[in-house]
Design an enzyme around this catalytic site. Structure first.
Site, PDB file in Angstrom:
ATOM      1  N   SER A  25       7.484   3.489   5.422  1.00  0.00           N
ATOM      2  CA  SER A  25       8.733   3.867   4.779  1.00  0.00           C
ATOM      3  C   SER A  25       8.561   3.990   3.279  1.00  0.00           C
ATOM      4  O   SER A  25       7.536   4.475   2.813  1.00  0.00           O
ATOM      5  CB  SER A  25       9.826   2.850   5.111  1.00  0.00           C
TER       6      SER A  25
ATOM      7  N   HIS B 110       5.201  -7.231  -0.451  1.00  0.00           N
ATOM      8  CA  HIS B 110       5.101  -8.514  -1.148  1.00  0.00           C
ATOM      9  C   HIS B 110       5.903  -8.486  -2.436  1.00  0.00           C
ATOM     10  O   HIS B 110       6.371  -7.434  -2.877  1.00  0.00           O
ATOM     11  CB  HIS B 110       3.630  -8.804  -1.466  1.00  0.00           C
TER      12      HIS B 110
ATOM     13  N   ASP C  41       0.860  -1.178   0.000  1.00  0.00           N
ATOM     14  CA  ASP C  41       0.000   0.000   0.000  1.00  0.00           C
ATOM     15  C   ASP C  41       0.900   1.233   0.000  1.00  0.00           C
ATOM     16  O   ASP C  41       2.047   1.170   0.447  1.00  0.00           O
ATOM     17  CB  ASP C  41      -0.865   0.035   1.260  1.00  0.00           C
TER      18      ASP C  41
END
Length: 362
Positions: free
Chosen positions: A331, A220, A144
């Protein structure tokens, strides 16, 4: 009667300031001032007013670096591990949810009392169907976040935000030997960028994704690829929010980061997890030897680990959408990869994106 003598320390001793305290106070105050400036810039952008780029000078960067962000991040990490009493969990997490706009309806466990500490809450997992993985497009978003920049790499420079660049070689470090890669020797080139492109007719592309504190913190695999090598750069832990990224040139090269490199069906592929303030902990699930934000390190140093020479010469195969790692708090992820010239991004700068959505395709 005898009166007790009061012993008072000299005024000079009471108010004696040590250099460390001066640096912390000065650097912290300046960081606060920058935060206020960032807020003003955000308000201008919301009104559609284009903000001119103003890069930090060397002394401003040095002053920001004087803030002990690595020490503060380790302290924050320890604080996050402290188990909260059950009655305190809901108020603390609710404040965080309200501040950063967290959507708990997507969380695998919605009950706030389930999370024993802040670290568990930050690293919460999502419901299985909350992020469907796009099976049509070849490259998906690994996390995200917000798209800061994307496009072709040009002149060995990569844009972290519009108009502010960093050096490709400074960011990735010296080229890894081809013996550690599955693909063939790259055609001879004059630049670092050309050396990374292994197939004639291909170009080098990049995409920068900023994870805000309220975002899902796991990341991911963005495609089907094989990870051959890990390079860990210890470094600063400056904020990587878009305002600071617009202000400090080569911000991502200053900060601690973990570079994973390997290959996919079109050649070179890399994913870099960039650390930030309070994000000293970068975890790669298949790499147990990685330890980030250690108390001491040599400036400009890095350490390498080969998954080919240490993993029976196979590397680590990753499937698109497979769990890869996690941050603590939020981050930035930077993808740099090789693809044919007809590769197209399906993005707009500044847009929000979610893990599993398409970044681009052929």
């Amino acid at each position: 009667p005898d009166r007790k003598k009061l012993h008072t320390a000299p005024v000079g001793q009471v108010f004696r300031l040590r250099p460390f305290h001066v640096l912390v106070a000065t650097g912290g105050g300046y960081a606060g001032y920058r935060k206020y400036e960032d807020y003003k810039l955000q308000q201008l952008e919301k009104r559609g007013i284009e903000v001119p780029v103003r890069l930090a000078s060397e002394w401003e960067v040095a002053l920001y670096k004087s803030v002990p962000t690595r020490l503060l991040s380790r302290a924050w990490g320890r604080l996050n591990q402290v188990e909260l009493p059950t009655w305190l969990r809901k108020p603390v997490y609710s404040l965080y949810i309200w501040t950063f706009g967290v959507n708990m309806k997507e969380a695998a466990v919605e009950d706030l009392h389930h999370y024993r500490n802040l670290s568990e809450f930050f690293r919460r997992k999502l419901k299985p169907q909350a992020r469907p993985v796009c099976c049509v497009h070849s490259v998906i978003s690994p996390s995200d976040g917000k798209i800061l920049n994307f496009g072709q790499v040009k002149n060995c420079e990569v844009e972290q935000v519009k108009g502010v660049t960093y050096s490709l070689e400074s960011f990735l470090g010296p080229r890894i030997s081809t013996e550690e890669m599955h693909f063939s020797q790259a055609p001879p080139g004059n630049s670092f960028q050309q050396q990374l492109v292994t197939k004639e007719g291909n170009e080098l592309y990049h995409c920068v994704i900023y994870l805000a504190p309220g975002d899902y913190h796991c990341f991911h695999s963005p495609t089907d690829w094989t990870v051959s090598h890990r390079r860990h750069f210890p470094g600063s832990l400056m904020s990587v929010n878009p305002g600071v990224a617009r202000w400090i040139k080569e911000l991502f090269c200053h900060n601690e980061r973990v570079v994973l490199t390997g290959d996919w069906k079109h050649g070179f592929f890399s994913l870099t997890a960039v650390g930030a303030t309070n994000v000293g902990s970068i975890r790669i699930y298949f790499d147990q030897d990685l330890h980030t934000n250690s108390p001491s390190y040599s400036k400009g140093s890095y350490n390498d680990f080969s998954f080919i020479s240490n993993n029976n010469k196979e590397g680590i195969p990753m499937r698109k959408g497979e769990h890869l790692g996690e941050f603590n708090l939020g981050s930035t992820i930077v993808l740099i990869f090789e693809a044919p010239k007809d590769f197209k991004f399906n993005l707009k700068a500044g847009q929000k994106i979610r893990f599993g959505e398409a970044l681009g395709s052929l």
